[in-house]
Design a protein around this motif. Structure first.
Motif, short mmCIF file in Angstrom:
data_model
loop_
_atom_site.label_atom_id
_atom_site.label_comp_id
_atom_site.label_asym_id
_atom_site.label_seq_id
_atom_site.Cartn_x
_atom_site.Cartn_y
_atom_site.Cartn_z
N VAL A 47 1.05 -1.15 0.27
CA VAL A 47 0.27 0.16 0.07
C VAL A 47 0.93 1.42 -0.03
N GLY A 48 0.51 1.78 -1.06
CA GLY A 48 1.33 3.51 -0.59
C GLY A 48 0.10 4.74 -0.28
N ILE A 49 0.61 4.98 0.88
CA ILE A 49 -0.46 6.48 1.69
C ILE A 49 0.64 8.10 0.31
N ILE A 50 -0.50 8.36 -0.83
CA ILE A 50 0.62 9.55 -1.35
C ILE A 50 -0.42 10.68 -0.80
N CYS A 51 0.07 11.92 -0.20
CA CYS A 51 0.53 12.74 0.62
C CYS A 51 0.53 13.53 -0.03
N PRO A 52 -0.32 15.04 0.70
CA PRO A 52 0.59 16.19 0.58
C PRO A 52 1.81 16.77 1.71
N SER A 53 2.59 17.82 1.34
CA SER A 53 3.32 17.96 2.82
C SER A 53 2.29 18.87 3.17
N ALA A 81 4.60 -3.54 3.33
CA ALA A 81 3.06 -3.43 3.49
C ALA A 81 2.76 -1.63 3.45
N ILE A 82 2.52 -0.96 4.21
CA ILE A 82 1.96 0.88 3.98
C ILE A 82 3.17 1.82 4.75
N ASN A 83 2.84 2.32 2.89
CA ASN A 83 4.28 3.00 2.76
C ASN A 83 3.44 4.60 2.93
N LEU A 84 4.29 5.37 3.34
CA LEU A 84 3.94 6.50 3.11
C LEU A 84 4.52 7.85 2.01
N ILE A 85 3.96 8.33 1.43
CA ILE A 85 4.99 9.25 -0.19
C ILE A 85 4.41 10.04 -0.09
N SER A 86 5.37 11.39 -0.87
CA SER A 86 4.93 12.48 -1.12
C SER A 86 4.75 12.22 -2.66
N PRO A 87 3.53 13.18 -3.49
CA PRO A 87 3.33 12.40 -5.15
C PRO A 87 5.28 12.92 -5.32
N GLN A 88 5.41 13.78 -4.82
CA GLN A 88 6.40 13.79 -5.73
C GLN A 88 8.15 12.51 -5.79
N GLU A 89 8.00 11.64 -4.39
CA GLU A 89 8.29 10.86 -4.01
C GLU A 89 7.79 9.12 -5.11
N GLY A 92 7.57 7.04 -10.16
CA GLY A 92 8.29 5.65 -10.96
C GLY A 92 8.09 4.36 -9.72
N LEU A 93 6.56 4.11 -8.97
CA LEU A 93 6.73 3.40 -7.88
C LEU A 93 5.29 3.21 -8.63
N GLU A 94 5.58 1.44 -8.00
CA GLU A 94 3.78 1.10 -7.99
C GLU A 94 3.64 -0.12 -7.10
N PHE A 95 2.23 0.11 -6.49
CA PHE A 95 1.64 -0.21 -5.45
C PHE A 95 0.40 -0.55 -5.59
N VAL A 119 0.40 11.23 -11.35
CA VAL A 119 1.22 10.56 -11.25
C VAL A 119 0.45 10.24 -9.51
N ALA A 120 0.21 10.44 -8.85
CA ALA A 120 -0.89 9.74 -7.68
C ALA A 120 -1.34 8.67 -8.21
N LEU A 121 -2.62 8.93 -8.71
CA LEU A 121 -3.70 8.65 -9.90
C LEU A 121 -3.17 7.46 -9.72
N THR A 122 -1.71 6.95 -10.61
CA THR A 122 -1.83 6.37 -11.25
C THR A 122 -0.18 4.93 -11.55
#
Length: 199
Positions: A47-53, A81-89, A92-95, A119-122
């Protein structure tokens, strides 16, 4: 483009479920995002949680309050398992599953905001959830005032979830099929102009 008349190939992945759109009060946003992420992780998904700063602190607090173990891309971690990331980070990642928090803040937080939102939505190969107090698919530029980061102003007409899902898929397909990435922001701006109410 070397061959402008050539239609580029389109890659389409059908997910196992329609995107989930959760409109919540700002006070419930972080908790709901964490609950969605935990639900996916409990089903064995990466899982990726994509969160703005602007919202990272509240999401970290919700993860801690719920006793959730998580990894943070800004510390160079990527757990299984669960990863907290920014949209910029997230580039290139996939979850297996992605939870995108407050798309309006993603758009407002960077001059390339619409590209970052795309990018975040894809980043998912399976499940997508959007948790927000604002618009789930902001087509116009939005401004976040520093003193009231959770109150976002935008003038996008409200769309029901079925129409919104159709619109998002249609825009995504058209962008991929007919235009290079450097034109996506201009196309989204034009779509917002066409969708704006008269007057």
């Amino acid at each position: 483009m070397a061959s402008p008349a050539t239609v580029p190939p389109e890659v389409v992945r059908d997910g196992p479920a329609e995107p989930g759109i959760f409109r919540v009060d700002p006070t419930e946003r972080a908790g709901r995002a964490v609950a969605q992420a935990v639900s996916h992780a409990n089903d064995g998904r990466f899982v990726g949680i994509i969160c703005p700063s602007t919202l990272r602190t509240e999401v970290e607090a919700a993860l801690a309050a719920n006793g959730v173990g998580w990894s943070s891309a800004d510390r160079g971690e990527l757990g299984n398992a669960i990863n907290l990331i920014s949209p910029q980070e997230s580039k290139g990642l996939e979850f297996d599953a992605v939870v995108v928090i407050e798309p309006e803040d993603i758009v407002a937080g960077d001059e390339r905001g619409h590209r970052l939102l795309y990018v975040a939505l894809t980043r998912t190969v399976g499940y997508l959830d959007i948790v927000c107090a604002g618009e789930p698919l902001p087509l116009r530029s939005v401004d976040v005032q520093p003193s009231t980061a959770n109150e976002v102003t935008a003038s996008v007409p409200a769309l029901d979830p079925t129409r919104l899902t159709w619109l998002a898929k249609d825009i995504g397909a058209r962008l991929r099929r007919h235009s290079p990435p450097e034109q996506w922001e201009d196309i989204l701006r034009e779509a917002a102009r066409l969708l704006a109410p008269p007057g």
